[in-house]
Design an enzyme around this catalytic site. Structure first.
Site, PDB file in Angstrom:
ATOM      1  N   ILE A   1      -3.068 -12.235  55.543  1.00 40.56           N
ATOM      2  CA  ILE A   1      -3.133 -11.523  54.427  1.00 40.56           C
ATOM      3  C   ILE A   1      -3.089  -9.699  54.775  1.00 40.56           C
ATOM      4  CG2 ILE A   1      -3.560 -13.554  52.244  1.00 40.56           C
ATOM      5  CD1 ILE A   1      -6.873 -12.151  52.779  1.00 40.56           C
TER       6      ILE A   1
ATOM      7  N   LEU B   1      -4.826  -7.838  61.006  1.00 37.12           N
ATOM      8  CA  LEU B   1      -4.529  -7.403  62.919  1.00 37.12           C
ATOM      9  C   LEU B   1      -5.708  -6.653  62.718  1.00 37.12           C
ATOM     10  CD1 LEU B   1      -1.288  -5.994  60.547  1.00 37.12           C
ATOM     11  CD2 LEU B   1      -1.279  -7.497  62.493  1.00 37.12           C
TER      12      LEU B   1
ATOM     13  N   ASP C   1      -3.556 -10.863  47.327  1.00 33.00           N
ATOM     14  CA  ASP C   1      -4.523 -11.295  47.124  1.00 33.00           C
ATOM     15  C   ASP C   1      -5.688  -9.886  47.359  1.00 33.00           C
ATOM     16  OD1 ASP C   1      -7.353 -13.129  49.051  1.00 33.00           O
ATOM     17  OD2 ASP C   1      -8.095 -10.901  49.702  1.00 33.00           O
TER      18      ASP C   1
ATOM     19  N   ASN D   1       5.546  -6.479  59.075  1.00 34.04           N
ATOM     20  CA  ASN D   1       4.700  -6.893  58.974  1.00 34.04           C
ATOM     21  C   ASN D   1       4.837  -8.939  57.953  1.00 34.04           C
ATOM     22  OD1 ASN D   1       2.774  -5.445  59.642  1.00 34.04           O
ATOM     23  ND2 ASN D   1       1.589  -5.490  57.612  1.00 34.04           N
TER      24      ASN D   1
ATOM     25  N   LYS E   1     -11.833 -13.267  43.833  1.00 31.14           N
ATOM     26  CA  LYS E   1     -13.030 -13.625  44.236  1.00 31.14           C
ATOM     27  C   LYS E   1     -14.054 -12.600  43.240  1.00 31.14           C
ATOM     28  CE  LYS E   1     -10.618 -12.520  48.606  1.00 31.14           C
ATOM     29  NZ  LYS E   1     -10.469 -11.165  48.964  1.00 31.14           N
TER      30      LYS E   1
ATOM     31  N   VAL F   1      -0.233   0.323  53.069  1.00 31.52           N
ATOM     32  CA  VAL F   1       0.311   0.665  51.980  1.00 31.52           C
ATOM     33  C   VAL F   1       1.375   1.534  52.306  1.00 31.52           C
ATOM     34  CG1 VAL F   1      -1.398   1.106  50.507  1.00 31.52           C
ATOM     35  CG2 VAL F   1      -0.945   2.508  52.052  1.00 31.52           C
TER      36      VAL F   1
ATOM     37  N   TYR G   1     -13.286  -4.937  45.054  1.00 30.73           N
ATOM     38  CA  TYR G   1     -12.139  -3.772  45.155  1.00 30.73           C
ATOM     39  C   TYR G   1     -11.732  -3.384  44.395  1.00 30.73           C
ATOM     40  CZ  TYR G   1     -10.835  -7.676  48.955  1.00 30.73           C
ATOM     41  OH  TYR G   1     -11.122  -8.342  50.044  1.00 30.73           O
TER      42      TYR G   1
HETATM   43  P1  NAD Z   1      -5.458  -5.412  58.242  1.00 29.17           P
HETATM   44  O1  NAD Z   1      -5.648  -6.106  59.663  1.00 29.17           O
HETATM   45  O2  NAD Z   1      -4.950  -6.567  57.362  1.00 29.17           O
HETATM   46  O3  NAD Z   1      -5.720  -4.167  58.305  1.00 29.17           O
HETATM   47  C1  NAD Z   1      -4.960  -3.693  57.718  1.00 29.17           C
HETATM   48  C2  NAD Z   1      -4.671  -1.982  58.187  1.00 29.17           C
HETATM   49  O4  NAD Z   1      -3.585  -2.727  59.654  1.00 29.17           O
HETATM   50  C3  NAD Z   1      -3.900  -1.172  57.586  1.00 29.17           C
HETATM   51  O5  NAD Z   1      -5.098  -0.398  56.737  1.00 29.17           O
HETATM   52  C4  NAD Z   1      -3.055  -0.236  58.273  1.00 29.17           C
HETATM   53  O6  NAD Z   1      -4.009   0.779  59.339  1.00 29.17           O
HETATM   54  C5  NAD Z   1      -2.704  -0.791  59.740  1.00 29.17           C
HETATM   55  N1  NAD Z   1      -1.621  -1.824  59.776  1.00 29.17           N
HETATM   56  C6  NAD Z   1      -1.044  -2.528  58.916  1.00 29.17           C
HETATM   57  N2  NAD Z   1       0.697  -2.777  59.321  1.00 29.17           N
HETATM   58  C7  NAD Z   1       0.352  -2.129  60.395  1.00 29.17           C
HETATM   59  C8  NAD Z   1       1.750  -2.336  61.353  1.00 29.17           C
HETATM   60  N3  NAD Z   1       2.266  -2.716  60.862  1.00 29.17           N
HETATM   61  N4  NAD Z   1       1.734  -1.140  62.080  1.00 29.17           N
HETATM   62  C9  NAD Z   1       0.686  -0.534  62.497  1.00 29.17           C
HETATM   63  N5  NAD Z   1      -0.347  -0.774  61.405  1.00 29.17           N
HETATM   64  C10 NAD Z   1      -0.488  -1.106  60.524  1.00 29.17           C
HETATM   65  O7  NAD Z   1      -7.068  -5.603  57.690  1.00 29.17           O
HETATM   66  P2  NAD Z   1      -7.368  -5.569  56.220  1.00 29.17           P
HETATM   67  O8  NAD Z   1      -7.183  -5.265  54.990  1.00 29.17           O
HETATM   68  O9  NAD Z   1      -9.320  -5.468  56.418  1.00 29.17           O
HETATM   69  O10 NAD Z   1      -7.667  -7.195  56.269  1.00 29.17           O
HETATM   70  C11 NAD Z   1      -6.372  -7.220  55.259  1.00 29.17           C
HETATM   71  C12 NAD Z   1      -6.457  -8.308  53.750  1.00 29.17           C
HETATM   72  O11 NAD Z   1      -8.442  -9.384  53.675  1.00 29.17           O
HETATM   73  C13 NAD Z   1      -7.589  -7.087  52.923  1.00 29.17           C
HETATM   74  O12 NAD Z   1      -6.659  -6.372  52.180  1.00 29.17           O
HETATM   75  C14 NAD Z   1      -8.105  -7.794  52.133  1.00 29.17           C
HETATM   76  O13 NAD Z   1      -7.035  -8.155  50.564  1.00 29.17           O
HETATM   77  C15 NAD Z   1      -8.738  -9.067  52.965  1.00 29.17           C
HETATM   78  N6  NAD Z   1     -10.125  -9.286  53.263  1.00 29.17           N
HETATM   79  C16 NAD Z   1     -10.837 -10.307  52.876  1.00 29.17           C
HETATM   80  C17 NAD Z   1     -12.254  -9.712  53.294  1.00 29.17           C
HETATM   81  C18 NAD Z   1     -13.825 -10.314  52.923  1.00 29.17           C
HETATM   82  O14 NAD Z   1     -14.081 -10.595  52.821  1.00 29.17           O
HETATM   83  N7  NAD Z   1     -12.573 -11.895  52.489  1.00 29.17           N
HETATM   84  C19 NAD Z   1     -13.287  -8.797  53.827  1.00 29.17           C
HETATM   85  C20 NAD Z   1     -12.132  -7.662  55.060  1.00 29.17           C
HETATM   86  C21 NAD Z   1     -10.664  -8.009  54.056  1.00 29.17           C
END
Ligand code: NAD
Length: 264
Positions: free
Chosen positions: A216, A177, A32, A228, A62, A220, A37
């Site tokens: 999703i 998350l 995604d 995950n 998007k 990194v 981005y």
């Molecule tokens: P997320 O909820 O996926 O959290 C990501 C963060 O959680 C990471 O940066 C890391 O710090 C932590 N993390 C990840 N795996 C972990 C683990 N196993 N243990 C501990 N910590 C962990 O947050 P996100 O990136 O905001 O959301 C996921 C995806 O959703 C984004 O990358 C993007 O593709 C999408 N998104 C879309 C919109 C939209 O407006 N459509 C907005 C925000 C995000």
């Protein structure tokens, strides 16, 4: 569409190829991204250098807010495809409705054209409230395949989920998350994780899958990327599901789509 994919928000373009490469190696097949981005290029590089057949990959991107409108959407879509190095995407989404601009219904018509031309296999939206969705459906007669919205244990979105279910729209959870913030220290979730010998992140992702969401998660860190997706070998029971449901506080991390009119 795979129910679990890999999100790349806030991954710099130069790091996206490595992160997406690690995700593909860990078994993710759905990625995604979004024009805003600014990592469609790096994402595309990882896709190109993997030996996974195109038809086994599921790529979502998007349309950014400032590009809404019929002709500008077609142009923005072309530019995304070019940056990704793809001939089609699997899913193209309108990123936000941007109510003040009031162009999302017209924009949806451009997505219908892209779908008819076979350059997106499916079209949908993101951050649309049921009222925005209803307007698109009423004016176009077609139903978006999916709505990607903020959704996690503290923002469970019961009303949108019920509306989506009624309309046959898939619900996709962004920030599943809770952006890795204090949600992952929650004592209720920690207790469930200990009971199953799993991590809190895995419990939260498992909850999403069991209520039918597409998720999703982003990371990194290769070990977390693997962690995950390793969520198919256990199941939360009814008591666990009830305990997670009780954590809802309707608390957003991001903006309410009705107030999000930023054009970037
Ligand atoms: P997320 O909820 O996926 O959290 C990501 C963060 O959680 C990471 O940066 C890391 O710090 C932590 N993390 C990840 N795996 C972990 C683990 N196993 N243990 C501990 N910590 C962990 O947050 P996100 O990136 O905001 O959301 C996921 C995806 O959703 C984004 O990358 C993007 O593709 C999408 N998104 C879309 C919109 C939209 O407006 N459509 C907005 C925000 C995000």
């Amino acid at each position: 569409m795979p129910q679990l994919g890999f999100g790349v928000w806030q991954v710099p373009d130069a790091e996206a190829a490595d992160a997406v490469g690690a995700a593909l190696e860990a078994g993710y097949r759905s990625i995604d991204t979004a024009a805003i981005y600014e990592n469609e290029k790096g994402t595309g590089q990882a896709l190109a250098s993997s030996d996974i057949p195109r038809d086994e990959l599921f790529v979502t991107t998007k349309l950014w807010n400032s590009e809404q409108g019929f002709d500008s959407t077609l142009r923005a879509f072309d530019a995304s495809l070019e940056r990704l190095g793809l001939e089609y995407v699997d899913l193209y989404l309108i990123h936000w409705p941007v109510p003040e601009q009031d162009r999302y219904a017209e924009t949806w018509k451009a997505l219908e054209r892209i779908l008819a031309d076979g350059r997106a296999r499916a079209i949908g939206v993101s951050n649309f409230h049921p009222s925005h969705l209803q307007r698109v459906i009423d004016e176009s007669g077609t139903v978006p395949a999916l709505n990607q919205i903020e959704l996690h244990p503290r923002l469970q979105q019961p009303v949108p989920r019920a509306y989506h279910a009624d309309q046959g729209i898939a619900t996709e959870a962004w920030s599943p998350l809770g952006q890795g913030k204090d949600l992952l220290q929650d004592p209720v979730l920690t207790g469930i994780a200990e009971k199953h010998g799993r991590t809190v992140a895995q419990v939260v992702l498992r909850w999403h899958l069991q209520i039918g969401n597409v998720v999703i998660p982003k990371s990194v860190t290769p070990s977390r990327i693997r962690e995950n997706i390793d969520v198919f070998g256990f199941e939360l029971d009814a008591a666990d599901m009830g305990a997670v449901e009780a954590l809802n506080s309707d608390s957003r991390l991001g903006p309410d789509p009705d107030d999000m009119n930023w054009l970037g």
